[in-house]
Scaffold this motif. Structure first.
Motif, PDB file in Angstrom:
ATOM      1  N   CYS A 210      64.382 -11.500 -40.926  1.00 27.62           N
ATOM      2  CA  CYS A 210      63.008 -11.999 -40.974  1.00 27.62           C
ATOM      3  C   CYS A 210      62.963 -13.221 -40.072  1.00 27.62           C
ATOM      4  CB  CYS A 210      62.615 -12.367 -42.399  1.00 27.62           C
ATOM      5  SG  CYS A 210      62.721 -11.000 -43.570  1.00 27.62           S
ATOM      6  N   LEU A 211      62.386 -13.086 -38.896  1.00 26.54           N
ATOM      7  CA  LEU A 211      62.429 -14.127 -37.875  1.00 26.54           C
ATOM      8  C   LEU A 211      61.153 -14.959 -37.907  1.00 26.54           C
ATOM      9  CD1 LEU A 211      63.889 -12.071 -34.881  1.00 26.54           C
ATOM     10  CD2 LEU A 211      65.125 -13.399 -36.613  1.00 26.54           C
ATOM     11  N   GLU A 212      61.332 -16.287 -37.974  1.00 26.50           N
ATOM     12  CA  GLU A 212      60.184 -17.197 -38.014  1.00 26.50           C
ATOM     13  C   GLU A 212      60.283 -18.205 -36.882  1.00 26.50           C
ATOM     14  OE1 GLU A 212      58.021 -20.562 -40.820  1.00 26.50           O
ATOM     15  OE2 GLU A 212      60.080 -19.952 -41.228  1.00 26.50           O
ATOM     16  N   ALA A 213      59.297 -18.219 -36.008  1.00 24.08           N
ATOM     17  CA  ALA A 213      59.214 -19.229 -34.957  1.00 24.08           C
ATOM     18  C   ALA A 213      58.558 -20.475 -35.534  1.00 24.08           C
ATOM     19  CB  ALA A 213      58.414 -18.702 -33.772  1.00 24.08           C
ATOM     20  N   LYS A 214      59.309 -21.562 -35.609  1.00 30.92           N
ATOM     21  CA  LYS A 214      58.764 -22.812 -36.133  1.00 30.92           C
ATOM     22  C   LYS A 214      57.841 -23.497 -35.127  1.00 30.92           C
ATOM     23  CE  LYS A 214      60.675 -23.055 -40.224  1.00 30.92           C
ATOM     24  NZ  LYS A 214      59.897 -23.225 -41.464  1.00 30.92           N
ATOM     25  N   ASP A 215      57.932 -23.087 -33.892  1.00 33.45           N
ATOM     26  CA  ASP A 215      57.121 -23.619 -32.798  1.00 33.45           C
ATOM     27  C   ASP A 215      56.338 -22.442 -32.212  1.00 33.45           C
ATOM     28  OD1 ASP A 215      56.244 -24.386 -30.223  1.00 33.45           O
ATOM     29  OD2 ASP A 215      57.920 -25.766 -29.963  1.00 33.45           O
ATOM     30  N   ASP A 216      55.024 -22.572 -32.076  1.00 37.15           N
ATOM     31  CA  ASP A 216      54.216 -21.476 -31.536  1.00 37.15           C
ATOM     32  C   ASP A 216      54.743 -20.982 -30.194  1.00 37.15           C
ATOM     33  OD1 ASP A 216      52.381 -21.036 -33.543  1.00 37.15           O
ATOM     34  OD2 ASP A 216      50.977 -22.553 -32.816  1.00 37.15           O
ATOM     35  N   ASN A 217      55.242 -21.908 -29.388  1.00 34.11           N
ATOM     36  CA  ASN A 217      55.721 -21.524 -28.064  1.00 34.11           C
ATOM     37  C   ASN A 217      57.001 -20.695 -28.117  1.00 34.11           C
ATOM     38  OD1 ASN A 217      53.789 -22.937 -26.205  1.00 34.11           O
ATOM     39  ND2 ASN A 217      54.505 -24.687 -27.385  1.00 34.11           N
ATOM     40  N   ALA A 218      57.662 -20.683 -29.274  1.00 37.12           N
ATOM     41  CA  ALA A 218      58.909 -19.924 -29.403  1.00 37.12           C
ATOM     42  C   ALA A 218      58.675 -18.486 -29.841  1.00 37.12           C
ATOM     43  CB  ALA A 218      59.832 -20.619 -30.404  1.00 37.12           C
ATOM     44  N   PRO A 242      46.792 -17.987 -41.844  1.00 37.49           N
ATOM     45  CA  PRO A 242      46.429 -16.610 -41.520  1.00 37.49           C
ATOM     46  C   PRO A 242      47.093 -16.077 -40.253  1.00 37.49           C
ATOM     47  CG  PRO A 242      44.694 -18.053 -40.766  1.00 37.49           C
ATOM     48  CD  PRO A 242      45.727 -18.941 -41.431  1.00 37.49           C
ATOM     49  N   ALA A 243      47.551 -16.984 -39.333  1.00 37.74           N
ATOM     50  CA  ALA A 243      48.339 -16.599 -38.154  1.00 37.74           C
ATOM     51  C   ALA A 243      47.723 -15.437 -37.374  1.00 37.74           C
ATOM     52  CB  ALA A 243      49.762 -16.242 -38.582  1.00 37.74           C
ATOM     53  N   THR A 244      46.439 -15.508 -37.101  1.00 31.26           N
ATOM     54  CA  THR A 244      45.717 -14.381 -36.501  1.00 31.26           C
ATOM     55  C   THR A 244      46.306 -13.930 -35.169  1.00 31.26           C
ATOM     56  OG1 THR A 244      43.710 -15.198 -37.566  1.00 31.26           O
ATOM     57  CG2 THR A 244      43.443 -13.569 -35.820  1.00 31.26           C
ATOM     58  N   ALA A 245      46.590 -14.882 -34.275  1.00 27.28           N
ATOM     59  CA  ALA A 245      47.102 -14.516 -32.949  1.00 27.28           C
ATOM     60  C   ALA A 245      48.472 -13.861 -33.053  1.00 27.28           C
ATOM     61  CB  ALA A 245      47.162 -15.753 -32.055  1.00 27.28           C
ATOM     62  N   ARG A 246      49.317 -14.402 -33.899  1.00 29.37           N
ATOM     63  CA  ARG A 246      50.669 -13.848 -34.025  1.00 29.37           C
ATOM     64  C   ARG A 246      50.643 -12.461 -34.674  1.00 29.37           C
ATOM     65  NH1 ARG A 246      54.874 -18.618 -35.859  1.00 29.37           N
ATOM     66  NH2 ARG A 246      54.259 -20.204 -34.349  1.00 29.37           N
ATOM     67  N   ILE A 257      55.216  -7.308 -40.730  1.00 31.48           N
ATOM     68  CA  ILE A 257      54.878  -8.719 -40.941  1.00 31.48           C
ATOM     69  C   ILE A 257      55.331  -9.190 -42.318  1.00 31.48           C
ATOM     70  CG2 ILE A 257      52.930 -10.309 -41.242  1.00 31.48           C
ATOM     71  CD1 ILE A 257      51.479  -8.599 -39.104  1.00 31.48           C
ATOM     72  N   PHE A 258      55.910 -10.374 -42.324  1.00 34.31           N
ATOM     73  CA  PHE A 258      56.325 -11.115 -43.515  1.00 34.31           C
ATOM     74  C   PHE A 258      55.355 -12.288 -43.569  1.00 34.31           C
ATOM     75  CE2 PHE A 258      60.355 -13.118 -45.512  1.00 34.31           C
ATOM     76  CZ  PHE A 258      59.831 -14.371 -45.730  1.00 34.31           C
ATOM     77  N   MET A 259      54.259 -12.159 -44.336  1.00 29.08           N
ATOM     78  CA  MET A 259      53.184 -13.151 -44.334  1.00 29.08           C
ATOM     79  C   MET A 259      53.359 -14.121 -45.489  1.00 29.08           C
ATOM     80  SD  MET A 259      50.469 -14.293 -42.823  1.00 29.08           S
ATOM     81  CE  MET A 259      49.775 -12.978 -41.806  1.00 29.08           C
ATOM     82  N   TYR A 260      53.427 -15.407 -45.165  1.00 30.73           N
ATOM     83  CA  TYR A 260      53.695 -16.425 -46.171  1.00 30.73           C
ATOM     84  C   TYR A 260      52.427 -17.190 -46.519  1.00 30.73           C
ATOM     85  CZ  TYR A 260      55.937 -20.377 -48.496  1.00 30.73           C
ATOM     86  OH  TYR A 260      56.302 -21.329 -49.406  1.00 30.73           O
ATOM     87  N   ALA A 261      52.073 -17.184 -47.808  1.00 26.73           N
ATOM     88  CA  ALA A 261      50.960 -17.984 -48.319  1.00 26.73           C
ATOM     89  C   ALA A 261      51.570 -19.149 -49.085  1.00 26.73           C
ATOM     90  CB  ALA A 261      50.076 -17.136 -49.228  1.00 26.73           C
ATOM     91  N   GLY A 262      51.559 -20.341 -48.501  1.00 28.03           N
ATOM     92  CA  GLY A 262      52.374 -21.416 -49.046  1.00 28.03           C
ATOM     93  C   GLY A 262      51.662 -22.506 -49.806  1.00 28.03           C
ATOM     94  N   THR A 263      50.324 -22.504 -49.839  1.00 25.02           N
ATOM     95  CA  THR A 263      49.595 -23.593 -50.475  1.00 25.02           C
ATOM     96  C   THR A 263      48.557 -23.050 -51.447  1.00 25.02           C
ATOM     97  OG1 THR A 263      47.832 -23.668 -48.820  1.00 25.02           O
ATOM     98  CG2 THR A 263      49.842 -24.932 -48.341  1.00 25.02           C
ATOM     99  N   ALA A 264      48.014 -23.952 -52.266  1.00 18.91           N
ATOM    100  CA  ALA A 264      46.946 -23.556 -53.181  1.00 18.91           C
ATOM    101  C   ALA A 264      45.743 -23.028 -52.408  1.00 18.91           C
ATOM    102  CB  ALA A 264      46.544 -24.745 -54.051  1.00 18.91           C
ATOM    103  N   THR A 265      45.468 -23.624 -51.255  1.00 18.70           N
ATOM    104  CA  THR A 265      44.362 -23.144 -50.414  1.00 18.70           C
ATOM    105  C   THR A 265      44.610 -21.720 -49.948  1.00 18.70           C
ATOM    106  OG1 THR A 265      43.884 -25.398 -49.665  1.00 18.70           O
ATOM    107  CG2 THR A 265      43.061 -23.585 -48.302  1.00 18.70           C
ATOM    108  N   ASP A 266      45.857 -21.432 -49.552  1.00 17.82           N
ATOM    109  CA  ASP A 266      46.199 -20.080 -49.105  1.00 17.82           C
ATOM    110  C   ASP A 266      46.007 -19.045 -50.208  1.00 17.82           C
ATOM    111  OD1 ASP A 266      46.931 -21.022 -46.615  1.00 17.82           O
ATOM    112  OD2 ASP A 266      49.076 -21.088 -47.064  1.00 17.82           O
ATOM    113  N   LEU A 267      46.225 -19.464 -51.464  1.00 20.45           N
ATOM    114  CA  LEU A 267      46.179 -18.523 -52.582  1.00 20.45           C
ATOM    115  C   LEU A 267      44.770 -18.251 -53.093  1.00 20.45           C
ATOM    116  CD1 LEU A 267      49.266 -19.854 -54.573  1.00 20.45           C
ATOM    117  CD2 LEU A 267      49.160 -17.816 -53.135  1.00 20.45           C
ATOM    118  N   ALA A 268      43.797 -19.007 -52.612  1.00 17.60           N
ATOM    119  CA  ALA A 268      42.411 -18.773 -53.034  1.00 17.60           C
ATOM    120  C   ALA A 268      41.975 -17.377 -52.591  1.00 17.60           C
ATOM    121  CB  ALA A 268      41.495 -19.831 -52.430  1.00 17.60           C
ATOM    122  N   PRO A 269      41.356 -16.591 -53.474  1.00 17.30           N
ATOM    123  CA  PRO A 269      40.970 -15.215 -53.111  1.00 17.30           C
ATOM    124  C   PRO A 269      40.160 -15.121 -51.826  1.00 17.30           C
ATOM    125  CG  PRO A 269      40.733 -15.531 -55.468  1.00 17.30           C
ATOM    126  CD  PRO A 269      41.057 -16.882 -54.898  1.00 17.30           C
ATOM    127  N   ALA A 270      39.265 -16.085 -51.596  1.00 20.86           N
ATOM    128  CA  ALA A 270      38.426 -16.015 -50.398  1.00 20.86           C
ATOM    129  C   ALA A 270      39.259 -16.095 -49.123  1.00 20.86           C
ATOM    130  CB  ALA A 270      37.397 -17.144 -50.417  1.00 20.86           C
TER     131      ALA A 270
END
Length: 560
Positions: A210-218, A242-246, A257-270
Motif C-alpha cells: 500500500c504505497l502512500e506519497a506523503k508529498d503530492d509531487n512524489a 477526498p484526493a480527487t486528482a489522485r 485505492i486505499f482511501m483513508y478517512a482520518g478526521t471527524a470531518t472526514d467521517l461526516a456522512p455528507a
C-alpha cells in the motif's frame, strides 16, 4: 512546492489522551473469541527469521530471500480464525483478497518494535507472516524517492528539515533514530533511510504494498517506480480523503485505492458518502481511524460504513482486544505496527529480551508510537538489560504481550522479575503488577468497567497489597491481602534490587519477595493470561529486569 501541514502529516497518529476500550465477546466457539496458537518462535530479536514447533529446517518458501520461514500447516488459523497466514506471497491484489478476511496490513513495517520504515522493519513484518505492508514515501529535491512517514526528517532520523528541500546526498550521513526502541537500534545499529527502489526490489515480490506519497509531487514518480518493478497488479494507492486528482490517476493506472478517512470531518456522512459511492467494492477499501478527536471511534460509525458495502480496514490496531472488537463490527482489515503480536504468529515467550537492547513483539506502552510514553533504557555499560518506567507526570504501564497469554495446561505458573525504586520513598508512587486479565486492553491505575483481574501493589514506603478488580458497569476494587514489608521512611532512598514472585495455581495466589511469601489469597475468580507491569503516581522512576514466566514441567522455564 506544496507540503502537507503538520496536522495533515500526523493525523494518522494515535492521539495522546485517547484510550481504546473494547468489550470482549466471550461466547465459547465464537469467531471473534478464537485464538489458534501457531507455535512459531523467533530467532534472536525476531528480525532474521522464525523457528519453532512445526519447523522442518530452514525453508525458502519465498525465493530470493535468505530467511528461515515457519512451516505452517494448511488451514492453520491466526488470532481470529478464518484467514490462514500465507505460505507463499500473493500473486496479485485480487489473489490476496480472494483468501478472504480478516486481512492484516503491516504498518511502517513493524514500526513499534523495530525502527519504522526501515528495511529491517519491513523484513521483520514478512518474517512474522505479513502479506501486505503499508509504505510511506517522500521525495528529495533531486527527485529520489525514499521511505519515510513525515515530510521532515526531524522526528525519526538524525537529519533535520524538509525532505523535499534537500538533495539525496544528505542520506549518506542520515540514519533512522528512535531511542525508545532500545540501544540495539542506537549508534552503529541505527538503520539507513531506505530508497523506495530498494524496498520495491526486496519487499515487492513477497507482499502486496500500500504505497502512500506523503508529498503530492512524489505521487506520479511513485506510481512509475512501481510499474517499472512490475508491481502494478500488487499495489494499492493510499490516498487521503477526498484526493480527487489522485483518484483519477490511480484509476488510469488500474491500481486499487486505499482511501483513508482520518478526521471527524472526514467521517461526516455528507463528506464520506460520496467517496464511498465512487469506490469499487471489489477492488478498493476505506480505512477508518480507531481514535477520533481523543476518543475511540464510535462503533456506530464503523457499523454504518461497513453497511455501505466497501471493505473497511481499521488503523491503528495495536492490541488483540482491539482486533477482536473491530472484526466484531464487520471490519475486514487491521492495519497494525506489530503484526506478529496482533495476528499471533509469534509464539508466547518466557523471558524478556531487554539484555539484547530491544523490545519484543507484544511489549506495548499506552501509546506505542510515542517517545513520551516509551520505556527508558539503562546504560548498556552499567545497566544492561534494564528498562525504566518513568513517564513524566503520569502513571506508566507496559503490557508484557510477548509472554501472553500465559496459559499453562494445569493453570499454574510463576511470574518473577527484579525491580528497583530509583527515587526516595514516597507514598505517591508504587509498583503495580496487573495479572489474571482476560484480554490485553490497556491497564491503568484505576478500576475500569468490564476489566477484571488482580493487582499486586508495592510502595517504596513498605506497603504491599493484593487487590481484585471486579469489572461491571460500576467497577470496584477489593483488598484480598495486605502487609508492611521493610518500611522505608519518606524521602529516604530505597536500597537496591528486589526480586518479586507471583505464583498462581487453580486454587491460590502467592506473592513473594526475595523468596519469602508476603501476600496470599485463595481467590480464584480470575485466571486470564495477560500481564502488565506499571508505575503508579506522577513521579518516581522504577527499574525492571530479568522477567521470567515458568510453568510446571516446561523445560524452557527451567532454562530461563
Amino acid at each position: 512546492m506544496q507540503h502537507r501541514s503538520a496536522e495533515a502529516q500526523d493525523r494518522d497518529e494515535p492521539t495522546a489522551g485517547a484510550q481504546l476500550m473494547v468489550e470482549r465477546d466471550e461466547t465459547p466457539g465464537s469467531a471473534v473469541s478464537r485464538r489458534a496458537v501457531l507455535g512459531l518462535g523467533v530467532v534472536g530479536l525476531g528480525v532474521v527469521g522464525a523457528v519453532g514447533a512445526g519447523m522442518s529446517g530452514a525453508l525458502d518458501l519465498w525465493p530470493g530471500r535468505a530467511t528461515a520461514t515457519p512451516e505452517i500447516p494448511d488451514g492453520a488459523a491466526n488470532l481470529t480464525g478464518g484467514h490462514p497466514i500465507a505460505t507463499k506471497p500473493p500473486a496479485s491484489v485480487a489473489d490476496w483478497r480472494a483468501g478472504g478476511p480478516p486481512f492484516y496490513i503491516a504498518h511502517r513495517g513493524a514500526g513499534i518494535v523495530l525502527p519504522e520504515h526501515s528495511l529491517e522493519a519491513y523484513h521483520a513484518a514478512l518474517d512474522w507472516g505479513a502479506t501486505c505492508l503499508e509504505i510511506s514515501i517522500g521525495m528529495t529535491s533531486d527527485g529520489v524517492l525514499i521511505c519515510l512517514h513525515d515530510a521532515t526528517y526531524d522526528r525519526t532520523t538524525t537529519l533535520t528539515g524538509p525532505v523535499a528541500e534537500q538533495p539525496s546526498a544528505v542520506l549518506a550521513k542520515g540514519r533512522i533514530d528512535i531511542p525508545r526502541l532500545g540501544p540495539r537500534w542506537q549508534g552503529d545499529g541505527r538503520p539507513q533511510i531506505p530508497l523506495l527502489d530498494d524496498v520495491l526490489a526486496q519487499i515487492g515480490p513477497h507482499a502486496i504494498l500500500c504505497l502512500e506519497a506523503k508529498d503530492d509531487n512524489a505521487f506520479k514518480p511513485m506510481m512509475k517506480a512501481a510499474a517499472a518493478h512490475g508491481l502494478n497488479g500488487r499495489i494499492y494507492a493510499k490516498l487521503h480523503l477526498p484526493a480527487t486528482a489522485r483518484v483519477a490517476q490511480a484509476r488510469a493506472a488500474k491500481v486499487p485505492i486505499f482511501m483513508y478517512a482520518g478526521t471527524a470531518t472526514d467521517l461526516a456522512p455528507a463528506r464520506l458518502d460520496p467517496v464511498l459511492r465512487d469506490l469499487d467494492r471489489a477492488r478498493d477499501v476505506i480505512v477508518l481511524p480507531a481514535v477520533v478527536d481523543n476518543a475511540p471511534i464510535d462503533p456506530r460509525i464503523v457499523s454504518r460504513v461497513v453497511g455501505r458495502g466497501v471493505p473497511v480496514w481499521m488503523y491503528p490496531v495495536m492490541r488483540r482486544s482491539e482486533a477482536l472488537h473491530f472484526l466484531s463490527l464487520g471490519a475486514q482489515g487491521l492495519i497494525t505496527p506489530d503484526i506478529g503480536y496482533v495476528s499471533s504468529t509469534t509464539a508466547s515467550a518466557q523471558a524478556d529480551t531487554w539484555a539484547k537492547g530491544a523490545l519484543a513483539s507484544g511489549e506495548l506502552t499506552r501509546f506505542p508510537y510515542s517517545e513520551k510514553f516509551g520505556v527508558r533504557w539503562g546504560d548498556p555499560a552499567t545497566d544492561a538489560g534494564v528498562i525504566r518506567l518513568d513517564v513524566p507526570g503520569e502513571s506508566s504501564y507496559l503490557l508484557l504481550g510477548q509472554l501472553c497469554p500465559v496459559a499453562p495446561p494445569d493453570g499454574s505458573y510463576q511470574l518473577e522479575f527484579d525491580y528497583r525504586f530509583d527515587a526516595p520513598a514516597t507514598p505517591e508512587h508504587a509498583l503495580t503488577v496487573a495479572f489474571g486479565r482476560a484480554d490485553d486492553r490497556y491497564v491503568g491505575p484505576t478500576a475500569e468497567a468490564g476489566s477484571t483481574g488482580y493487582r499486586v501493589v508495592l510502595r517504596p514506603d513498605g506497603y504491599a497489597a493484593l487487590l481484585a478488580d471486579d469489572g461491571g458497569t460500576t467497577p470496584t476494587r477489593r483488598t484480598l491481602a495486605q502487609a508492611s514489608i521493610e518500611p522505608t521512611p519518606v524521602d529516604v532512598p530505597v536500597p537496591g534490587w528486589k526480586r518479586l514472585g507471583i505464583a498462581v495455581t487453580p486454587t491460590s495466589i502467592s506473592v513473594s519477595r526475595a523468596g519469602v511469601e508476603v501476600l496470599k489469597s485463595t481467590h480464584t475468580a480470575y485466571r486470564g493470561g495477560y500481564v502488565h507491569i506499571g508505575r503508579d503516581g506522577r513521579r518516581g522512576p522504577i527499574s525492571l529486569r530479568r522477567v521470567r514466566v515458568t510453568t510446571p514441567g516446561d523445560p524452557r522455564g527451567a532454562q530461563a
